[in-house]
Write a protein that holds these residues in place. Structure first.
Motif, PDB file in Angstrom:
ATOM      1  N   MET A 193       0.972  -1.254   0.075  1.00  0.00           N
ATOM      2  CA  MET A 193       0.260  -0.056   0.144  1.00  0.00           C
ATOM      3  C   MET A 193       1.129   1.275   0.081  1.00  0.00           C
ATOM      4  O   MET A 193       0.927   2.197  -0.428  1.00  0.00           O
ATOM      5  CB  MET A 193      -0.842  -0.356   1.368  1.00  0.00           C
ATOM      6  N   LEU A 194       2.112   0.637   0.602  1.00  0.00           N
ATOM      7  CA  LEU A 194       2.799   2.474   0.710  1.00  0.00           C
ATOM      8  C   LEU A 194       3.097   2.820  -0.361  1.00  0.00           C
ATOM      9  O   LEU A 194       3.990   4.190  -1.443  1.00  0.00           O
ATOM     10  CB  LEU A 194       3.960   2.272   1.998  1.00  0.00           C
ATOM     11  N   ALA A 195       3.772   1.556  -1.394  1.00  0.00           N
ATOM     12  CA  ALA A 195       4.627   1.663  -2.422  1.00  0.00           C
ATOM     13  C   ALA A 195       3.761   2.079  -3.959  1.00  0.00           C
ATOM     14  O   ALA A 195       4.480   3.619  -4.243  1.00  0.00           O
ATOM     15  CB  ALA A 195       4.991   0.383  -3.082  1.00  0.00           C
ATOM     16  N   VAL A 196       2.474   2.134  -3.195  1.00  0.00           N
ATOM     17  CA  VAL A 196       1.207   2.210  -4.337  1.00  0.00           C
ATOM     18  C   VAL A 196       0.931   3.797  -3.680  1.00  0.00           C
ATOM     19  O   VAL A 196       1.687   4.746  -5.155  1.00  0.00           O
ATOM     20  CB  VAL A 196      -0.410   1.424  -4.297  1.00  0.00           C
ATOM     21  N   GLU A 210       5.207  19.373  -4.576  1.00  0.00           N
ATOM     22  CA  GLU A 210       6.342  19.024  -4.145  1.00  0.00           C
ATOM     23  C   GLU A 210       5.973  18.789  -2.990  1.00  0.00           C
ATOM     24  O   GLU A 210       6.527  18.166  -1.529  1.00  0.00           O
ATOM     25  CB  GLU A 210       7.422  20.515  -2.880  1.00  0.00           C
ATOM     26  N   LEU A 211       4.954  19.298  -2.204  1.00  0.00           N
ATOM     27  CA  LEU A 211       4.455  18.439  -1.067  1.00  0.00           C
ATOM     28  C   LEU A 211       4.235  16.868  -1.765  1.00  0.00           C
ATOM     29  O   LEU A 211       4.763  15.839  -0.688  1.00  0.00           O
ATOM     30  CB  LEU A 211       2.389  19.172  -1.013  1.00  0.00           C
ATOM     31  N   ALA A 212       4.449  16.673  -2.877  1.00  0.00           N
ATOM     32  CA  ALA A 212       3.994  15.332  -3.355  1.00  0.00           C
ATOM     33  C   ALA A 212       5.314  14.520  -3.214  1.00  0.00           C
ATOM     34  O   ALA A 212       5.634  13.304  -3.163  1.00  0.00           O
ATOM     35  CB  ALA A 212       3.484  15.089  -4.786  1.00  0.00           C
ATOM     36  N   LEU A 213       6.209  15.259  -3.411  1.00  0.00           N
ATOM     37  CA  LEU A 213       7.227  14.896  -3.244  1.00  0.00           C
ATOM     38  C   LEU A 213       8.039  14.725  -2.243  1.00  0.00           C
ATOM     39  O   LEU A 213       9.048  13.591  -1.551  1.00  0.00           O
ATOM     40  CB  LEU A 213       8.887  15.731  -3.921  1.00  0.00           C
ATOM     41  N   ALA A 214       7.677  15.654  -1.028  1.00  0.00           N
ATOM     42  CA  ALA A 214       7.652  15.583   0.254  1.00  0.00           C
ATOM     43  C   ALA A 214       7.459  14.324   1.325  1.00  0.00           C
ATOM     44  O   ALA A 214       7.837  12.957   1.704  1.00  0.00           O
ATOM     45  CB  ALA A 214       7.603  16.493   1.121  1.00  0.00           C
ATOM     46  N   CYS A 215       6.073  13.832   0.286  1.00  0.00           N
ATOM     47  CA  CYS A 215       5.378  12.250   0.518  1.00  0.00           C
ATOM     48  C   CYS A 215       5.974  11.213   0.096  1.00  0.00           C
ATOM     49  O   CYS A 215       6.612  10.296   1.158  1.00  0.00           O
ATOM     50  CB  CYS A 215       3.555  12.928   0.144  1.00  0.00           C
ATOM     51  N   ALA A 216       6.526  11.185  -0.996  1.00  0.00           N
ATOM     52  CA  ALA A 216       6.762  10.121  -1.607  1.00  0.00           C
ATOM     53  C   ALA A 216       8.277   9.787  -0.874  1.00  0.00           C
ATOM     54  O   ALA A 216       8.831   8.380  -0.492  1.00  0.00           O
ATOM     55  CB  ALA A 216       7.242  10.318  -3.264  1.00  0.00           C
ATOM     56  N   THR A 217       9.090  11.044   0.026  1.00  0.00           N
ATOM     57  CA  THR A 217      10.374  10.554   0.512  1.00  0.00           C
ATOM     58  C   THR A 217       9.850  10.435   2.239  1.00  0.00           C
ATOM     59  O   THR A 217      10.637   9.291   2.160  1.00  0.00           O
ATOM     60  CB  THR A 217      11.108  12.034   0.372  1.00  0.00           C
ATOM     61  N   SER A 218       8.771  10.523   2.596  1.00  0.00           N
ATOM     62  CA  SER A 218       8.543   9.514   4.031  1.00  0.00           C
ATOM     63  C   SER A 218       8.466   8.841   3.448  1.00  0.00           C
ATOM     64  O   SER A 218       8.796   7.650   4.747  1.00  0.00           O
ATOM     65  CB  SER A 218       7.394  11.315   4.752  1.00  0.00           C
ATOM     66  N   LEU A 219       7.038   8.364   2.801  1.00  0.00           N
ATOM     67  CA  LEU A 219       6.421   7.274   3.046  1.00  0.00           C
ATOM     68  C   LEU A 219       8.247   6.037   1.942  1.00  0.00           C
ATOM     69  O   LEU A 219       7.542   5.273   2.556  1.00  0.00           O
ATOM     70  CB  LEU A 219       5.452   7.376   1.501  1.00  0.00           C
ATOM     71  N   LEU A 220       8.611   6.199   1.184  1.00  0.00           N
ATOM     72  CA  LEU A 220       9.577   5.408   1.540  1.00  0.00           C
ATOM     73  C   LEU A 220      10.558   5.623   2.329  1.00  0.00           C
ATOM     74  O   LEU A 220      11.127   4.270   2.311  1.00  0.00           O
ATOM     75  CB  LEU A 220      11.037   6.196   0.411  1.00  0.00           C
ATOM     76  N   ILE A 252       8.742   2.331   3.945  1.00  0.00           N
ATOM     77  CA  ILE A 252       9.082   1.324   2.881  1.00  0.00           C
ATOM     78  C   ILE A 252      10.167   0.458   3.598  1.00  0.00           C
ATOM     79  O   ILE A 252      10.151  -0.455   4.155  1.00  0.00           O
ATOM     80  CB  ILE A 252       9.124   1.530   1.637  1.00  0.00           C
ATOM     81  N   PHE A 253      11.137   1.505   3.682  1.00  0.00           N
ATOM     82  CA  PHE A 253      12.716   0.984   3.805  1.00  0.00           C
ATOM     83  C   PHE A 253      12.114   0.179   5.298  1.00  0.00           C
ATOM     84  O   PHE A 253      13.265  -1.353   5.666  1.00  0.00           O
ATOM     85  CB  PHE A 253      13.854   1.754   3.719  1.00  0.00           C
ATOM     86  N   SER A 254      12.079   0.785   6.170  1.00  0.00           N
ATOM     87  CA  SER A 254      11.322   0.587   7.514  1.00  0.00           C
ATOM     88  C   SER A 254      10.873  -0.895   7.852  1.00  0.00           C
ATOM     89  O   SER A 254      11.198  -1.425   9.182  1.00  0.00           O
ATOM     90  CB  SER A 254      11.521   1.789   8.039  1.00  0.00           C
ATOM     91  N   LEU A 255       9.803  -0.984   7.490  1.00  0.00           N
ATOM     92  CA  LEU A 255       9.084  -2.094   7.611  1.00  0.00           C
ATOM     93  C   LEU A 255       9.583  -3.070   6.549  1.00  0.00           C
ATOM     94  O   LEU A 255       9.807  -4.661   7.217  1.00  0.00           O
ATOM     95  CB  LEU A 255       8.004  -1.930   6.564  1.00  0.00           C
TER      96      LEU A 255
END
Length: 302
Positions: free
Chosen positions: A25-28, A49-59, A62-65
């Motif tokens: 779900m996070l990858a999507v 810019e907000l979308a880029l910040a969200c993508a970075t945070s979600l990545l 994902i790596f942590s999970l």
């Protein structure tokens, strides 16, 4: 038992499959954020810019999970017990059947199956059964009663059980009245002369059962059933279908059925009179009728 298990089967056995769903779900979400960032939105730079910040945070999430999944997987990779019970059809092991049933009954709104001899545990969860009825559930209760051979083979003739029966049946009847539902349509109670080899409960799609051993209790040294452990079965497993089929076989071959109208009269007598257990048993027996007469009546009505 097959020793070759797929990675996904192992993840399910280790209870890590939900973590994988979250990663997907996070990858999507990351992919969606990237698409927003690269889309032509020159007039408004805030959203990309907000979308880029969200993508970075979600990545980062994902790596942590993924790291967490990998560590837990490696820690449990050689745990043959977890893999074995999952492949056998057991979703989880429990040591408190009462707590498990009350938890499942909180959201039950379809059906409840019960089987047993003395209904000790069932009498303890009667408030939860009442709540399930008010939520729309229907009940099937299969009992090996003290006036039939199956009960006497296991427990003899000295156990006091009718008060448990009355507590369960009266709670069900009261819940049906409060819900405005006819008790005859909500709950059917059948009696079987066959012995039951385990107490089985079905709460919606969950089957809860387990082996028990017969020992003497500490108080009066009478035989009693002690749960060794309880297991919640996986719905699509062979064990689930075997237990379900066993219950339905005994249900369909039951000898008699409780008549709720007669039970109302019997319960009142038991409540106001000081009766011995044998007298209570005889009264409860009178509140049942043979399954043959019920089937004949249904054929005539049909």
């Amino acid at each position: 038992m097959n020793s070759k298990r797929s990675l996904w089967q192992k993840l399910q056995a280790y209870k890590l499959h939900n973590n994988v769903y979250v990663v997907m779900m996070l990858a999507v979400s990351v992919l969606g954020s990237i698409l927003i960032y690269v889309s032509p939105m020159r007039h408004n730079r805030f959203v990309p810019e907000l979308a880029l910040a969200c993508a970075t945070s979600l990545l980062a999430s994902i790596f942590s999970l993924i790291s967490d999944i990998y560590v837990k997987y490696k820690n449990q990779e050689n745990d043959k017990l977890l893999e074995g019970i999952h492949e056998f059809g057991i979703n989880d092991l429990h040591f408190n059947k009462l707590q498990l049933l009350e938890h499942l009954l909180k959201t039950c709104d379809r059906e409840v199956w019960v089987s047993g001899y003395r209904l000790i545990l069932t009498s303890k969860i009667s408030p939860s059964l009442s709540q399930a009825i008010k939520q729309g559930a229907v009940l099937k209760i299969l009992i090996s009663p003290p006036w039939m051979d199956g009960f006497q083979l296991v427990y003899g003739e000295n156990d006091r059980v009718i008060d448990n029966y009355c507590k369960v049946f009266s709670a069900i009847a009261k819940a049906c009245r409060e819900a405005g539902r006819p008790v005859e349509q909500v709950c059917e109670v059948r009696f079987t002369r066959k012995p039951l080899f385990s107490d089985t409960y079905k709460v919606d799609l969950h089957i809860v059962t387990g082996p028990y051993m017969h020992n003497r209790d500490e108080d009066d040294q009478r035989i009693t059933a002690n749960d060794f452990f309880t297991y919640n079965l996986i719905k699509k497993s062979r064990l689930y279908h075997l237990v379900e089929n066993e219950y339905m076989t005994l249900w369909e071959e039951a000898d008699s059925v409780l008549t709720w109208e007669d039970y109302a009269k019997v319960s009142e007598q038991i409540r106001i009179q000081d009766l011995r257990e044998k007298e209570k048993i005889e009264l409860m027996k009178e509140a049942s009728q043979p399954m043959g007469s019920v089937r004949e009546r249904s054929v005539k009505v049909g």
